[in-house]
Design an enzyme around this catalytic site. Structure first.
Site, PDB file in Angstrom:
ATOM      1  CG  HIS A   1      -1.956   1.038   1.235  1.00 15.11           C
ATOM      2  ND1 HIS A   1      -2.751   1.316   2.329  1.00 15.11           N
ATOM      3  CD2 HIS A   1      -2.357   1.920   0.292  1.00 15.11           C
ATOM      4  CE1 HIS A   1      -3.578   2.294   2.052  1.00 15.11           C
ATOM      5  NE2 HIS A   1      -3.363   2.683   0.827  1.00 15.11           N
TER       6      HIS A   1
ATOM      7  CD  GLU B   1      -2.334   2.423  -4.090  1.00 10.13           C
ATOM      8  OE1 GLU B   1      -2.893   3.537  -4.202  1.00 10.13           O
ATOM      9  OE2 GLU B   1      -2.751   1.515  -3.347  1.00 10.13           O
ATOM     10  CG  HIS B   2      -0.205   5.985  -1.066  1.00 11.96           C
ATOM     11  ND1 HIS B   2      -0.898   7.084  -0.623  1.00 11.96           N
ATOM     12  CD2 HIS B   2      -1.084   4.959  -0.996  1.00 11.96           C
ATOM     13  CE1 HIS B   2      -2.136   6.742  -0.291  1.00 11.96           C
ATOM     14  NE2 HIS B   2      -2.268   5.442  -0.509  1.00 11.96           N
TER      15      HIS B   2
ATOM     16  CD  GLU C   1      -5.676   4.901   2.386  1.00 11.16           C
ATOM     17  OE1 GLU C   1      -6.381   4.120   1.708  1.00 11.16           O
ATOM     18  OE2 GLU C   1      -4.537   5.256   2.040  1.00 11.16           O
TER      19      GLU C   1
END
Length: 912
Positions: A89, A92-93, A190
């Site tokens: 994750h 991905e960012h 998040e």
């Protein structure tokens, strides 16, 4: 149609040359370093599938040639973590923060103002990461593909980008070395927000505990308490292993030529790699020899309905050796037929996600697309063995020892315990720091702050120009009829044998005290049972005869006046052409004879509705904040808060007279004096569909002028005579670890000259100022500005660790705009963003809906388009000063967040 709008001359599909050309490829053929493996026609979906593999790296490609101008690309990698640090994750960012060819910060986000993309995003699943985009413009497709390829294969992966997007230790105030160290980071915040959502938490635990042997035992998106264990070095290693072409699957869809896609992928990426063994496969989960049970806790939501606030949610296998009704099977097969025929605007994206899990584990995705063949095979299995389904249930459920029973209950101490655990984790990190470590943290924090505050040169990014935008819209042919005084809008469209029906029923005469119950009425009216059908039979008939029947509340602001609006409920349904009579019969039964007598069913539906509302806050809190912020600015906003805001969420303790309330509301529905209808269907069948509409009690008048007026004169507008706009700041204290913030300003209606300038300003503020302040510096998951048809200009932030800092960023964004601290190039980029939103593809089922629901005709759309083209820098400065400046604006603010003592002591806030 009048004016300079292009009239669509034919409703028919384009030539099938795209799919026919794809059929000409042959297995073994070599194209730009790729070998064709198989070519398969898929007539069910009107496409041809071409499967290829890269000669050197082994990368797989699936191209779906289809006559659809909304072309899509995606690349996915099998990402299988072995811990809960969230490495896939965070990666991905971070890959989207700059690459070798495009070294500017956040090229992915900045491409939103360089492109006419109809979709851009990236997603981390449990075992794969996917990067999709779509666009209707061929040049734009090549531009976006170049950015995406460089981002995933050649990212910069700077350490400070990892700090910003993943996690970091930093002084609460980076410029004050004496302020305490805290955890910061976009993904960190998040996931704190995600783990506050009880349903997400339950789903995560369900997977972790059902498949505990390998990667599914961990949290791929990251557990907030484990994310701070991830290092920059681990991130880079994960990229090297997992983001390699040998571990990649490319997907392209649409009517653009395959050869160009392959040439670009080869030249810009794959030609620089050799084959490796990525070793990312997931081994089988060893089967249990006996069932297992687990219990977990979640946060207690003070807005949850009683008594379920303290009740358990339990999931287990409870299936016996029951039979299968033939009608139930028929209903499910009908549902599949509907899915095949329904044409969505993002069909390619839907297919990409549909095949991704199978393809990710080396399955063949093409047989999944041949749905008709699968249905035929299923029917044959039933024919050969009448107990086929019973045996499958016995095999996979009744005799399956690998069975999990998972229960979850709310705990009022849960969020406090999570907060203490985070604080303990923080102190563990702080205790290990040397003086040198602390100095490095301060220096890097200031360095990151400097980079975040610097002006970024995005000239390296490929970009369309405003001149690439079509100057004139394509008109939607509509025909108007009347039925016993009720207006009916007919839209002939290529609906592939489907019929789409809407009816808007006004509520102008509804008593004020009943309005709060309208959303509940809409939610339950199709689930109660009707006529001789109980609710199970009704549900089955709806599945057998329709593609769905939905009732929803509507509040529509007049395009030309902020102080007038329309209120009503919208009936939406679809069906195959052969079932239109049955669909209308069901609507008649639902409203003529709903079964309010089953009080236990009514109680359950009320409870479910309330629970869904309370659960929705943690995933859509920014929308609730914006709705609340606008509720004192316009009378339409006030009603929107009643229908869809925190007032509706808090109205969960329904009175015992709920049945009587529902019956009272029913009296005010389907009043022909305050109703209009719309029908979208295939042109050749429209006359037959009209006859069925007549059977429903509507009778289109003949021989009238079918040209549409400049606006929808059938709108039943309402003005609340006592409403006066006023300012209000509201704070909702909720047990969330992050905040949701909204600030709204009353401006101008859709047809006003300044509306287009405010639209452009909202896009420019988001990309050039608010994104950097709220997400990059502040660590929120998202934030920005938007201008909608209601005439409210809104600021928002989502899963935000800050409160007052974000409100300050909103104010500074206004000053930035008023002072003209932007260039003409910035204005042009904002125009591209605006046109990308305006020109989003519209499915045949939704053509004409702007006119039907909002009173926005093609003429009004064209006028708005021309105003968007004409916006200048001075126009933006003028509207920022006139409508958003301090002393000029009438605004409202709302925050959903944890207890805040500073706000509690501030008398200007209303604390709920």
């Amino acid at each position: 149609m009048e004016g300079n709008i292009k009239v669509q001359k034919s409703w028919r599909h384009h030539s099938t040359s795209v799919t026919e050309k794809a059929l000409s490829y042959k297995a073994g053929q070599s194209i730009h370093g790729f070998r064709v493996r198989q070519v398969t026609p898929v007539p069910d979906l009107c496409l041809t599938a071409v499967q290829l593999s890269h000669n050197v790296t082994g990368a797989e490609v699936l191209h779906l040639a289809r006559d659809d101008s909304n072309n899509l690309f995606s690349v996915q990698f099998r990402t299988t973590p072995r811990d809960s640090t969230g490495v896939p994750h965070v990666l991905e960012h971070t890959v989207l923060c700059g690459s070798h060819k495009y070294p500017c910060r956040d090229p992915f986000f900045r491409m939103m103002s360089h492109s006419l993309a109809t979709f851009m995003n990236a997603f981390t699943a449990s075992d794969y990461t996917i990067y999709p985009f779509s666009t209707q413009n061929g040049k734009d497709f090549q531009n976006l593909l170049s950015v995406y390829l460089d981002a995933v294969f050649f990212p910069s992966l700077h350490e400070l980008d990892f700090w910003q997007e993943g996690w970091r230790l930093e002084s609460e105030n980076p410029t004050d070395p004496d302020s305490p160290l805290v955890f910061k980071g976009v993904v960190f915040n998040e996931m704190k927000g995600a783990f506050a959502h009880s349903e997400s938490l339950f789903a995560q635990h369900l997977q972790n505990k059902l498949l505990p042997a390998h990667t599914y035992s961990v949290v791929s998106a990251g557990d907030p308490l484990s994310i701070p264990d991830l290092s920059w070095e681990q991130l880079r290693w994960f990229h090297t292993r997992h983001y390699h072409p040998s571990n990649a699957r490319f997907f392209t869809y649409g009517d653009l030529p395959l050869e160009q896609h392959l040439k670009q992928i080869e030249e810009q990426a794959l030609s620089r790699f050799d084959r490796i063994d990525p070793d990312t496969a997931v081994p089988p989960q060893p089967r249990w020899q006996c069932p297992r049970e687990y219990h977990i806790r979640c946060g207690s939501n003070p807005l949850a309905p009683e008594p379920s606030k303290q009740s358990c949610l339990t999931v287990s296998y409870l299936l016996g050796d029951s039979g299968f009704e033939e009608e139930r099977i028929e209903a499910l097969l009908h549902k599949i037929e509907i899915q095949l025929k329904h044409q969505s605007t993002h069909f390619g994206l839907a297919l990409a996600f549909y095949i991704a899990p199978c393809w990710n584990h080396d399955g063949d995705p093409v047989p999944m697309l041949r749905i008709g063949d699968n249905v035929t095979q299923f029917k044959q299995c039933l024919k050969d063995n009448p107990r086929y389904l019973q045996e499958k249930i016995k095999q996979y459920f009744k005799d399956n020892k690998h069975r999990l029973t998972l229960s979850m209950s709310p705990d009022q101490l849960y969020f406090e315990e999570q907060r203490r655990a985070e604080e303990e984790k923080l102190q563990q990190k702080v205790r290990t720091l040397s003086d040198g470590n602390r100095k490095e943290i301060r220096e890097k924090g200031l360095q990151l702050l400097t980079i975040q505050g610097s002006t970024q040169d995005a000239s390296c990014l490929p970009s369309l120009k405003v001149s690439d935008v079509a100057p004139v819209i394509t008109a939607t042919p509509l025909e108007m009829g009347m039925a016993a005084g009720v207006p009916v809008q007919y839209s002939p469209q290529p609906t592939n044998g489907m019929v789409y029906f809407r009816a808007l029923c006004g509520l102008k005469t509804l008593p004020e005290d009943l309005k709060i119950y309208i959303p509940l009425f809409c939610n339950i009216i199709t689930k109660l049972g009707c006529g001789s059908l109980d609710y199970r039979q009704q549900s089955q008939q709806m599945e057998m005869k329709t593609g769905g029947m939905v009732v929803s509340p509507q509040v529509v602001t007049d395009p030309g006046n902020l102080d007038t609006y329309e209120q009503g409920i919208l009936l939406t349904s679809s069906c195959l052409e052969r079932n239109i009579s049955s669909m209308f019969d069901l609507w008649a039964e639902i409203f003529n004879s709903p079964n309010f007598e089953d009080e236990e069913r009514l109680r359950v539906l009320v409870m479910i509705s309330a629970q869904e509302l309370s659960n929705g806050i943690s995933s859509s809190g920014h929308r609730y904040a914006m709705t609340r912020a606008g509720h004192t600015l316009t009378s339409a906003g006030k009603l929107q808060e009643t229908f869809d805001g925190m007032d509706q969420v808090r109205c969960t303790r329904m009175p015992t007279t709920i049945k009587q309330r529902m019956l009272e509301i029913k009296k005010y529905i389907l009043d022909q004096q305050d109703m209009r209808c719309a029908l979208n269907a295939t042109p050749q069948r429209m006359s037959k569909m009209t006859l069925h509409v007549e059977e429903f009690g509507l009778s289109p008048s003949k021989g009238q002028d079918l040209r549409l007026p400049a606006r929808n004169s059938s709108m039943s507008l309402f003005q609340e005579p006592t409403f006066t706009p006023c300012q209000m700041k509201t704070y909702f204290e909720l047990p969330f670890p992050v905040n949701f913030i909204g600030e709204s300003v009353r401006t101008v209606p859709f047809t006003h000259q300044g509306y287009a300038s405010l639209v452009i300003l909202s896009h420019m503020m988001t990309t050039k100022f608010l994104h950097g302040e709220i997400r990059e510096k502040g660590g929120a998951y998202g934030g920005g500005a938007m201008m909608d048809h209601s005439g409210l200009f809104s600021f928002y932030s989502y899963r935000d660790p800050n409160c007052m800092q974000t409100l300050s960023a909103f104010s500074r964004a206004v000053e930035w705009a008023k002072n003209g601290k932007f260039s003409q190039q910035d204005v042009d980029k904002a125009k591209l963003s605006a046109f990308a939103a305006v020109d989003v593809p519209v499915a045949p089922c939704n053509k004409g809906m702007d006119h039907f629901l909002n009173g926005v005709s093609d003429e009004l759309k064209q006028e708005h388009r021309e105003r968007l083209f004409a916006v200048t820098k001075q126009d933006l400065i003028a509207v920022a000063t006139r409508y958003l400046g301090v002393g000029q604006q009438i605004h409202g603010v709302a925050i959903l967040g944890a207890e805040n003592e500073n706000i509690r002591r501030d008398p200007s806030w209303v604390v709920r």
